[in-house]
Scaffold this active site. Structure first.
Site, PDB file in Angstrom:
ATOM      1  CG  ASP A 102      -1.674   1.246   1.444  1.00 50.61           C
ATOM      2  OD1 ASP A 102      -1.896   1.973   0.457  1.00 50.61           O
ATOM      3  OD2 ASP A 102      -2.080   1.511   2.605  1.00 50.61           O
ATOM      4  CG  ASP A 134      -1.492   1.618  -3.683  1.00 50.83           C
ATOM      5  OD1 ASP A 134      -0.308   1.520  -4.006  1.00 50.83           O
ATOM      6  OD2 ASP A 134      -1.881   2.136  -2.602  1.00 50.83           O
ATOM      7  CG  ASP A 178      -7.724 -12.531 -13.245  1.00 55.70           C
ATOM      8  OD1 ASP A 178      -8.564 -13.251 -13.812  1.00 55.70           O
ATOM      9  OD2 ASP A 178      -7.149 -12.843 -12.187  1.00 55.70           O
ATOM     10  CG  ASP A 222     -12.490 -15.647 -13.151  1.00 51.68           C
ATOM     11  OD1 ASP A 222     -11.739 -16.010 -12.245  1.00 51.68           O
ATOM     12  OD2 ASP A 222     -13.718 -15.461 -13.003  1.00 51.68           O
ATOM     13  CD  GLU A 277     -10.430 -20.208 -11.944  1.00 49.76           C
ATOM     14  OE1 GLU A 277     -10.371 -20.403 -10.726  1.00 49.76           O
ATOM     15  OE2 GLU A 277     -11.251 -19.418 -12.456  1.00 49.76           O
ATOM     16  CG  HIS A 292      -6.928 -15.460  -6.070  1.00 52.07           C
ATOM     17  ND1 HIS A 292      -6.502 -16.234  -7.132  1.00 52.07           N
ATOM     18  CD2 HIS A 292      -8.188 -15.074  -6.373  1.00 52.07           C
ATOM     19  CE1 HIS A 292      -7.470 -16.296  -8.037  1.00 52.07           C
ATOM     20  NE2 HIS A 292      -8.501 -15.598  -7.602  1.00 52.07           N
ATOM     21  CG  ASP A 293      -9.866 -18.455  -6.061  1.00 48.63           C
ATOM     22  OD1 ASP A 293     -10.255 -17.400  -5.535  1.00 48.63           O
ATOM     23  OD2 ASP A 293      -9.898 -18.666  -7.297  1.00 48.63           O
TER      24      ASP A 293
HETATM   25  C1  GLC Z   1     -12.377 -17.621 -10.161  1.00 47.13           C
HETATM   26  C2  GLC Z   1     -11.542 -16.668  -9.350  1.00 47.13           C
HETATM   27  C3  GLC Z   1     -12.227 -16.430  -8.041  1.00 47.13           C
HETATM   28  C4  GLC Z   1     -13.588 -15.824  -8.308  1.00 47.13           C
HETATM   29  C5  GLC Z   1     -14.393 -16.657  -9.294  1.00 47.13           C
HETATM   30  C6  GLC Z   1     -15.537 -15.870  -9.845  1.00 47.13           C
HETATM   31  O1  GLC Z   1     -12.460 -18.861  -9.582  1.00 47.13           O
HETATM   32  O2  GLC Z   1     -10.242 -17.151  -9.204  1.00 47.13           O
HETATM   33  O3  GLC Z   1     -11.479 -15.655  -7.164  1.00 47.13           O
HETATM   34  O4  GLC Z   1     -14.309 -15.711  -7.113  1.00 47.13           O
HETATM   35  O5  GLC Z   1     -13.631 -17.076 -10.398  1.00 47.13           O
HETATM   36  O6  GLC Z   1     -15.070 -14.858 -10.695  1.00 47.13           O
HETATM   37 CA    CA Z   2      -3.553   2.211  -1.126  1.00 51.09          CA
END
Ligand code: GLC
Ligand code: CA
Length: 573
Positions: free
Chosen positions: A28, A36, A105, A207, A263, A336-337
């Protein structure tokens, strides 16, 4: 040459190591508690020092942030939390100057319900945007069009009084699914991709891209389906996905030197090859989920099941063999998931350091492109959860609400959340031992991991025995030894228990990887004749890296592997 006799085609994205960066939690710059773009800019030296070649940036677009930015209301604007478009342009330039490529993404299975397309679409069935989304009239008793469920709990349909119809949302109510059958929607998506490509970005991570095509007629779920979610057999790997991606290839991607990663939940190698099999597969890489689903319980995602390293290895060994000469794997053990890998797959207590390194060695010595998720390189752990007030993630919050309403014991609810919640992956990057780990001068949007004073970049950067140093060394080994990239995978041992052993064969020589993925010592000699075979075959073995930081070559006396001992040898031909 691979086993199949096919010469592997070279590509920069095969040779690369990708760093996945979750911007809200990275750095940050202005003290508002939210990471950011300028914060990232300040850490490019770190990424360069680590040696990674590509950054995959999680969404930075304008978004009401219902689902961590995966609900986009303007694909061509930067979220003010993250900065401005000028900041973005500068960041891209600075990354390229350091030889780091940028993958964005692309979230186009759905938009935010605050996207102007949806706002217009929901006004009336006569709107020019009417068919941008998937609308259906209620049944005779006002019921939803079918029984599909959303990934974030509850039905996948929401009634919209303004339009008098239901719309489909496979994720939250604020993430309506786009109607890919509409050619105008596909053109819009192509336009968005062009916009970013013209800026000079180097690829897309797409995604849930295998969810974009829904079965005609939107039928009810099939009893006995093995899909991860009710109805999934009608919207995962649907009939039009490959065709839509081919069209995208022809109209947008053709002739561009970029990398695409899809993904794709619920794919096995056979399905996966439809997307990345060469020739003809429309994508370069995919994120398959088979090894991430390994610890689901009988009740699915929010239930915790037993798993073993040999089961996990068997899955990845299968993928390695299936892709050889035909496609390319992406290698990841968390993101991140997913929960933090050292907590989920390693031992984040007694063998924290060794197990984090073993997992790193594993992920960087299979064949494919390794991904490092921010903080993984420090051995960041899952977060102790004692108070529901800590929950930030929408999926976790919805599970908490449902499980509590259904009367599940509070301790059990928290136990499952602590194990599985996506919040585990999203606590801020730990830069140093100062307040809030050097992430922010303000108050972080999500609590810091309590161990940030002990586990951080500053502590590990100059320590040759640290997890971070191990990652840096693995990245460097990849760029100096082509076998790490192109060597053919051969399983020697491990799919049915015991130590995991494989080689990566090619010119010149082989890599030999030995992993004791357990808390116990494990013998090699005696019960394993393959070691004799290997030692007879190869004269000289050079130790390249070890989870114990050994400098002495232990190859000759590997009869007893220490807990979480992982080692890579270079075997001369
Ligand atoms: C993918 C992303 C996830 C998101 C989902 C819906 O699995 O990695 O973080 O919640 O798609 O967009
Ligand atoms: Ca910030």
């Amino acid at each position: 040459m691979s086993d199949t006799g096919v010469m592997e085609e070279k590509a920069w994205w095969k040779e690369a190591v990708v760093y996945q960066l979750y911007p809200r939690s990275f750095s940050d710059s202005n003290g508002d508690g939210i990471g950011d773009l300028r914060g990232i800019m300040g850490k490019l030296d770190y990424l360069q020092w680590l040696g990674v070649n590509v950054v995959w940036l999680n969404p930075v677009y304008r978004s009401p942030n219902d689902d961590g930015g995966y609900d986009i209301s303007d694909y061509r604007a930067i979220h003010p939390d993250f900065g401005t478009m000028e900041d973005f342009d500068l960041l891209l330039k600075e990354m390229h100057r350091r030889g780091i490529r940028l993958v964005m993404d692309l979230v186009v299975n759905h938009t935010s319900d605050e996207h102007p397309w949806f706002v217009e679409s929901s006004k009336s069935a006569d709107s020019p945007w009417a068919d941008y989304y998937i609308w259906r009239k209620p049944g005779a008793a006002g019921e939803a069009p079918n029984d599909w469920l959303s990934f974030f709990e509850g039905p996948a349909w929401e009634y919209h009084p303004g339009r008098g119809e239901y719309y489909l949302h496979l994720f939250s109510r604020k993430q309506p699914d786009l109607n890919w059958e509409n050619p105008r929607v596909r053109e819009e998506v192509h336009g968005v991709m062009q916009f970013w490509l013209e800026k000079g970005i180097d690829g897309f991570r797409m995604d849930v891209i295998n969810l974009i095509s829904k079965a005609p007629g939107l039928p009810d779920s099939l009893p006995g389906s093995r899909s991860r979610i009710r109805g999934g057999e009608h919207f995962i790997n649907g009939p039009g996905v490959v065709e839509y991606l081919r069209e995208m290839g022809e109209k947008v991607l053709q002739g561009k030197d970029i990398m695409t990663v899809g993904e794709t939940p619920d794919v096995d190698p056979e399905t996966g090859l439809r997307y990345v099999g060469k020739p003809g597969g429309p994508l370069d890489l995919l994120f398959q989920f088979e090894h991430m689903d390994i610890d689901y319980g009988a009740d699915g995602y929010w239930d915790i099941g037993a798993w073993s390293p040999s089961d996990l290895f068997a899955i990845l060994s299968k993928w390695q063999r299936a892709m050889e000469g035909r496609g390319w794997n992406s290698l990841y053990l968390n993101n991140h998931d997913q929960p933090r890998q050292v907590s989920r797959l390693g031992n984040d207590g007694k063998y924290w350091r060794e197990s984090a390194k073993l997992l790193a060695i594993f992920n960087h010595t299979l064949k494919g492109t390794p991904f490092i998720y921010q903080g993984e390189e420090l051995g960041m752990k899952n977060v102790p959860l004692s108070d529901p007030g800590q929950i930030r993630d929408i999926g976790a919050a919805n599970f908490y609400r449902r499980a509590t309403a259904e009367g599940m014991d509070q301790g059990e609810v928290l136990r499952r959340l602590q194990y599985r919640s996506r919040d585990n992956a999203r606590t801020p990057m730990q830069w140093d031992g100062t307040k809030h780990g050097g992430f922010t001068a303000g108050t972080p949007w999500i609590g810091m991991h309590p161990e940030y004073r002990d586990i951080n970049v500053a502590v590990q950067q100059d320590d040759p025995g640290s997890i971070l140093s191990c990652y840096r060394k693995l990245v460097a080994l990849r760029s100096s030894h082509p076998l790490f990239v192109y060597g053919t995978f051969r399983e020697v041992h491990g799919s049915s228990g015991g130590p995991i052993v494989y080689t990566r064969d090619g010119e010149p020589g082989s890599l030999l990887v030995i992993l004791n993925w357990s808390n116990q010592e494990q013998p090699l000699e005696g019960r394993l004749t393959w070691l004799d075979a290997l030692t007879a075959q190869y004269g000289n073995a050079e130790l390249l890296i070890s989870s114990y930081g050994d400098t002495v070559d232990r190859f000759a006396r590997l009869n007893l592997l220490r807990p979480w001992e992982g080692a890579v040898y270079y075997l001369e031909a």
